[in-house]
Design a protein around this motif. Structure first.
Motif, PDB file in Angstrom:
ATOM      1  N   ALA A 212      -7.932  12.306  -1.944  1.00 33.51           N
ATOM      2  CA  ALA A 212      -7.404  11.809  -3.211  1.00 33.51           C
ATOM      3  C   ALA A 212      -5.950  11.432  -3.007  1.00 33.51           C
ATOM      4  O   ALA A 212      -5.285  11.942  -2.134  1.00 33.51           O
ATOM      5  CB  ALA A 212      -7.519  12.899  -4.271  1.00 33.51           C
ATOM      6  N   SER A 213      -5.498  10.525  -3.825  1.00 34.97           N
ATOM      7  CA  SER A 213      -4.100  10.126  -3.754  1.00 34.97           C
ATOM      8  C   SER A 213      -3.238  11.332  -4.071  1.00 34.97           C
ATOM      9  O   SER A 213      -3.567  12.132  -4.939  1.00 34.97           O
ATOM     10  CB  SER A 213      -3.836   9.019  -4.773  1.00 34.97           C
ATOM     11  OG  SER A 213      -2.463   8.786  -4.880  1.00 34.97           O
TER      12      SER A 213
ATOM     13  N   LEU B 161      -7.928  -0.369  -9.656  1.00 34.10           N
ATOM     14  CA  LEU B 161      -7.825   1.035  -9.265  1.00 34.10           C
ATOM     15  C   LEU B 161      -9.197   1.612  -8.928  1.00 34.10           C
ATOM     16  O   LEU B 161      -9.362   2.315  -7.927  1.00 34.10           O
ATOM     17  CB  LEU B 161      -7.147   1.851 -10.372  1.00 34.10           C
ATOM     18  CG  LEU B 161      -5.680   1.512 -10.650  1.00 34.10           C
ATOM     19  CD1 LEU B 161      -5.181   2.252 -11.886  1.00 34.10           C
ATOM     20  CD2 LEU B 161      -4.801   1.809  -9.443  1.00 34.10           C
TER      21      LEU B 161
ATOM     22  N   GLN C  10     -10.520   0.547  -5.594  1.00 38.18           N
ATOM     23  CA  GLN C  10      -9.851   1.218  -4.481  1.00 38.18           C
ATOM     24  C   GLN C  10     -10.252   2.693  -4.390  1.00 38.18           C
ATOM     25  O   GLN C  10      -9.744   3.422  -3.552  1.00 38.18           O
ATOM     26  CB  GLN C  10      -8.328   1.106  -4.642  1.00 38.18           C
ATOM     27  CG  GLN C  10      -7.816  -0.310  -4.624  1.00 38.18           C
ATOM     28  CD  GLN C  10      -8.199  -1.050  -3.352  1.00 38.18           C
ATOM     29  OE1 GLN C  10      -7.890  -0.607  -2.258  1.00 38.18           O
ATOM     30  NE2 GLN C  10      -8.905  -2.162  -3.491  1.00 38.18           N
TER      31      GLN C  10
ATOM     32  N   LEU D  85      -9.611   4.981  -6.584  1.00 36.12           N
ATOM     33  CA  LEU D  85      -8.538   5.827  -7.088  1.00 36.12           C
ATOM     34  C   LEU D  85      -8.862   6.313  -8.492  1.00 36.12           C
ATOM     35  O   LEU D  85      -9.319   5.546  -9.331  1.00 36.12           O
ATOM     36  CB  LEU D  85      -7.222   5.040  -7.115  1.00 36.12           C
ATOM     37  CG  LEU D  85      -6.732   4.557  -5.761  1.00 36.12           C
ATOM     38  CD1 LEU D  85      -5.592   3.573  -5.929  1.00 36.12           C
ATOM     39  CD2 LEU D  85      -6.315   5.730  -4.904  1.00 36.12           C
ATOM     40  N   SER D  86      -8.612   7.578  -8.719  1.00 39.50           N
ATOM     41  CA  SER D  86      -8.796   8.098 -10.072  1.00 39.50           C
ATOM     42  C   SER D  86      -7.472   7.968 -10.809  1.00 39.50           C
ATOM     43  O   SER D  86      -6.401   7.977 -10.199  1.00 39.50           O
ATOM     44  CB  SER D  86      -9.276   9.545 -10.038  1.00 39.50           C
ATOM     45  OG  SER D  86      -8.334  10.347  -9.386  1.00 39.50           O
TER      46      SER D  86
ATOM     47  N   ILE E 264       2.769   5.641 -11.204  1.00 40.14           N
ATOM     48  CA  ILE E 264       2.244   6.223  -9.968  1.00 40.14           C
ATOM     49  C   ILE E 264       3.318   7.184  -9.471  1.00 40.14           C
ATOM     50  O   ILE E 264       4.375   6.751  -9.011  1.00 40.14           O
ATOM     51  CB  ILE E 264       1.948   5.139  -8.913  1.00 40.14           C
ATOM     52  CG1 ILE E 264       0.987   4.103  -9.478  1.00 40.14           C
ATOM     53  CG2 ILE E 264       1.400   5.773  -7.631  1.00 40.14           C
ATOM     54  CD1 ILE E 264       0.800   2.872  -8.622  1.00 40.14           C
TER      55      ILE E 264
ATOM     56  N   LEU F 150       1.157   1.844  -3.710  1.00 39.23           N
ATOM     57  CA  LEU F 150      -0.003   2.531  -3.144  1.00 39.23           C
ATOM     58  C   LEU F 150      -0.035   2.455  -1.628  1.00 39.23           C
ATOM     59  O   LEU F 150      -0.448   3.395  -0.955  1.00 39.23           O
ATOM     60  CB  LEU F 150      -1.294   1.977  -3.750  1.00 39.23           C
ATOM     61  CG  LEU F 150      -1.504   2.276  -5.240  1.00 39.23           C
ATOM     62  CD1 LEU F 150      -2.705   1.526  -5.754  1.00 39.23           C
ATOM     63  CD2 LEU F 150      -1.643   3.776  -5.481  1.00 39.23           C
TER      64      LEU F 150
END
Length: 98
Positions: free
Chosen positions: A20-21, A43, A46, A48-49, A78, A95
């Motif tokens: 996860a990011s 998003l 990609q 990403l949550s 972000i 990102l």
């Protein structure tokens, strides 16, 4: 008893979930906002949550926008970076630094 193919001291690695990011992503948006939808789709594409704040119903979100003086949508946050308006280029740049 079942037999095992492991030798003493051998461990089994468990599959890891997709990383996860490390940054939290928040998206301040309104229903029907085309630019907001495009950022959400990007998003998601990609993997990403993100947390979506619906400005139509979220009073805290409305206060945040007012306090910061934002008038363009969406506002994408972000980590500590705040992006106002449809700035997919800036979102990608942030990102990619992670």
């Amino acid at each position: 008893m079942g037999s095992s193919n492991l030798t003493p001291g051998q461990t089994v690695e468990k599959p890891q979930a997709a990383a996860a990011s490390s940054e939290t992503i928040r998206l301040y948006s309104l229903p029907g906002c085309t630019y907001c939808s495009q950022i959400k789709e990007y998003l998601k594409s990609q993997g990403l949550s993100f947390q979506e704040i619906n400005l139509e119903t979220d009073e805290e979100g409305q206060s945040f926008m007012e306090e910061r003086g934002y008038t363009a949508l969406p506002v994408t946050i972000i980590g500590t970076e705040e992006i106002s308006g449809f700035r997919l280029d800036k979102i990608k740049e942030i990102l990619n630094r992670q």
